[in-house]
Write a protein that holds these residues in place. Structure first.
Motif, mmCIF file in Angstrom:
data_model
loop_
_atom_site.group_PDB
_atom_site.id
_atom_site.type_symbol
_atom_site.label_atom_id
_atom_site.label_comp_id
_atom_site.label_asym_id
_atom_site.label_seq_id
_atom_site.Cartn_x
_atom_site.Cartn_y
_atom_site.Cartn_z
ATOM 1 N N LYS A 10 4.002 4.126 -36.534
ATOM 2 C CA LYS A 10 2.594 3.717 -36.005
ATOM 3 C C LYS A 10 1.969 4.191 -34.876
ATOM 4 N N GLY A 15 -0.610 3.752 -39.962
ATOM 5 C CA GLY A 15 0.857 3.914 -40.262
ATOM 6 C C GLY A 15 0.744 5.149 -40.966
ATOM 7 N N LYS A 39 8.739 0.475 -47.585
ATOM 8 C CA LYS A 39 7.865 0.622 -46.377
ATOM 9 C C LYS A 39 6.304 0.478 -46.470
ATOM 10 N N LYS A 42 6.030 -3.265 -46.251
ATOM 11 C CA LYS A 42 5.969 -3.409 -44.700
ATOM 12 C C LYS A 42 4.568 -3.177 -44.157
ATOM 13 N N VAL A 43 4.075 -1.883 -44.696
ATOM 14 C CA VAL A 43 2.576 -1.393 -44.260
ATOM 15 C C VAL A 43 1.391 -2.425 -44.377
ATOM 16 N N GLU A 45 1.697 -5.515 -45.177
ATOM 17 C CA GLU A 45 1.780 -6.875 -44.443
ATOM 18 C C GLU A 45 1.636 -6.780 -42.975
ATOM 19 N N ASP A 46 1.629 -5.608 -42.477
ATOM 20 C CA ASP A 46 1.639 -5.411 -40.946
ATOM 21 C C ASP A 46 0.091 -5.548 -40.645
ATOM 22 N N ARG A 47 -0.307 -6.373 -39.868
ATOM 23 C CA ARG A 47 -1.870 -6.454 -39.775
ATOM 24 C C ARG A 47 -2.435 -5.568 -38.721
ATOM 25 N N GLU A 48 -1.267 -5.081 -37.832
ATOM 26 C CA GLU A 48 -1.531 -3.945 -37.058
ATOM 27 C C GLU A 48 -1.913 -2.482 -37.487
#
Length: 264
Positions: A10, A15, A39, A42-43, A45-48
């Motif tokens: 990240k 990502g 992965k 995960k990407v 769902e990752d708000r960042e």
């Protein structure tokens, strides 16, 4: 514990997913397909993370299914249903990529063959180097395109070219790939990841909710009637109009300044 076959980094809202079996040109075995789906989820769902790069380690992007893996299973007497394998291992990857409301850039650093070509085609953009080549290699071993190639290929290059590329299984070299619309941009080998990151970062700094909805709208627009596309646009525009980024965009326009989008 076995080495990770997919790496995730990240950086500044981006990502970076790297297929990590360089000794086998990032060929896809059970572990890699499982880790890639994990992965990608995960990407998603990752708000960042607001934009994604998919690339390969070493000299290749992805050479497709690991045929050595298949051969070992056959030698053990294990029954292999290719249809079940496609449904359980590959289709979830493609559906997750297309359904992700974040832009995905393929940094295709070498050969993308078979299911590896399909992974590249399922991305929203493809940046390539002079060493890149796409190979719909399925026919070379008596198989048909899978993992979305039969869907993406004709939409990118047209029906006639898609049939010719898929039925012959020939290499599509870098310059041709750009000329026929299979790739978006050709860059030097040493600049590939810098160019991909700059592009991804620019997208990540944008109104990423609207970008994700735009991705959804374009896919729906390819499939339905004009009437359905118009209604889909109205529904998605309603969602976009309720975001903070829309308010920021309008306010920045009125104040004659650059907007500061947050992806909200």
């Amino acid at each position: 514990m076995s080495e990770r076959t997919v790496l995730l980094q990240k950086k500044e809202g981006v990502g970076i997913l790297t297929l990590n079996r360089p000794q086998l040109y990032n060929a896809i075995n059970n572990q890699l397909s499982r880790e890639l789906l994990e992965k990608l989820t995960k990407v998603k769902e990752d708000r960042e993370i607001r934009a994604v790069i998919l690339t390969g380690s070493g000299k290749a992007f992805c050479s497709g299914q690991d045929l050595n893996d298949r051969s070992a299973m056959q030698k053990k007497g294990e029954l292999i249903s290719l249809g079940d394998s496609v449904r359980s291992r590959y289709n979830p990857l493609i559906k997750t990529m297309v359904g992700m409301e974040k832009p995905i850039i393929a940094a295709v650093n070498g050969v993308a063959a078979g299911a590896g070509a399909s992974l590249a085609l399922a991305c929203d953009f493809r940046l390539i180097t002079p060493k890149t080549k796409f190979v719909e290699a399925f026919v070379r071993i008596g198989l048909v395109p899978d993992s979305g190639s039969s869907y993406f290929l004709p939409r990118l290059v047209g029906l006639g070219r898609a049939l010719e590329i898929a039925m012959t299984g020939r290499d599509v070299e870098a310059e041709e790939a750009v000329a026929i619309g299979l790739a978006n941009r050709l860059v030097s080998e040493d600049q590939l990841m810098d160019e991909a990151f700059a592009f991804a970062r620019k997208l990540a700094e944008g109104p990423t909710v609207a970008i994700g909805l735009t991705k959804q709208a374009i896919y729906k627009g390819m499939e339905g009637s004009l009437e359905e596309a118009l209604e889909s646009e109205a529904v998605l525009q309603e969602r976009a109009g309720q975001t903070r980024d829309f308010l920021e965009g309008v306010q920045a326009f009125a104040e004659k300044r650059k907007p500061s989008f947050k992806g909200e």
